[in-house]
Design a protein around this motif. Structure first.
Motif: not given
Length: 308
Positions: A163-181
């Motif tokens: 929306x602000x007209x920025x050319x931004x790359x967002x890197x999402x670092x996560x093991x995508x396992x959640x947490x126990x439970x």
């Protein structure tokens, strides 16, 4: 057997003498150091919940040069590679992790398509004013998010930058396992042969809002992922740390993430104020800031450290 027959008070007196003899000067110094830190922390004024906009955060006792030397063993000192130009960050990640192609190509795969909801965007504090405040201030070309879950804050930041007209790359670092439970609370996230579909649902959320050019997953643990980003020279102008909330995890993530912060950039995170803030995130943030001569600021429930 004789010692067992001695009067109780005599036994305690004997124990005290033995303990005193065993205390060496180095041991006494460490005990004194830890006691000083604890007393200084406990004596610091507590956060006034009636005034959450306070610009400064109560800090622990002053960190001396002697104390700093005690923490040298915990510092992350490895040097990062020369910075990759911002315009090459996306392709660098694609080349390093995905054989040069987007993970969103031909998504979703047939074997999981029926297991995904069209949209399942959930987060905590993911739409706070801090995101727009910092994006407007920093105008980041690269944002690195440490701890993503289902992508709520990443998607919010992508919408703001677009929306602000920025050319931004967002890197999402996560093991995508959640947490126990975590599936006790999110039973609608499917599991196949022990593999939770968290990464796929995150990707489905990104597809749903048409942000595949703005957002990329980096599906590894925060520790290993931050080390590799450093080795590859992938730096962030704005870094959000919101993964493990215990002290050791938060300390490790903040220390490694700060290494890949571009000069003049900002690092921030959520959950500074919790029931155990003096044992987890808050303790790690305060200690890191003091050891590095940095200032911690507040923006709602988020902590902010500006490297400028």
């Amino acid at each position: 057997m004789k010692e067992e027959q001695q009067p109780l008070h005599h036994h305690h007196h004997h124990q005290r003498r033995v303990t005193t003899k065993k205390l060496t000067k180095p041991t006494a110094y460490v005990i004194l150091l830890l006691l000083s830190y604890a007393l200084g922390y406990l004596s610091a004024p507590s956060f006034n919940s009636a005034n959450p906009s306070s610009p400064r955060i109560p800090q622990a006792t002053t960190i001396t040069s002697a104390t700093k030397s005690e923490f040298d063993q915990f510092r992350v000192t490895a040097q990062c590679a020369d910075p990759v130009p911002s315009k090459l960050v996306r392709q660098t990640i694609l080349d390093r992790l995905f054989n040069g192609t987007s993970p969103f190509d031909d998504f979703p795969p047939a074997h999981v398509s029926s297991l995904l909801r069209p949209k399942r965007i959930k987060g905590w504090g993911s739409n706070g004013a801090v995101f727009e405040n910092l994006i407007r201030k920093v105008k980041p070309r690269t944002i690195i998010e440490v701890g993503t879950f289902l992508g709520a804050s990443a998607i919010h930041m992508a919408e703001l930058t677009r929306s602000l007209g920025l050319k931004t790359q967002i890197l999402c670092l996560d093991d995508f396992r959640g947490w126990p439970g975590f599936r006790d609370r999110f039973r609608d996230i499917a599991m196949v042969n022990g593999d939770v579909m968290l990464l796929y649902q995150f990707m489905q959320n990104v597809v749903h809002v048409n942000m595949t050019e703005w957002v990329l997953p980096v599906p590894f643990s925060s520790g290993s992922g931050l080390v590799k980003l450093c080795e590859w020279g992938v730096l962030g102008d704005l870094i959000e740390v919101d993964a493990g909330h215990d002290f050791h995890s938060a300390w490790s993530d903040i220390s490694r993430a700060y290494r890949i912060l571009r000069p003049g950039g900002v690092i921030f995170g959520h959950d500074y104020f919790t029931a155990a803030d003096n044992k987890g995130v808050r303790r790690a943030v305060d200690l890191f800031a003091k050891l590095n001569g940095l200032r911690v600021q507040l923006d709602g429930q988020h902590w902010v450290i500006d490297s400028a």
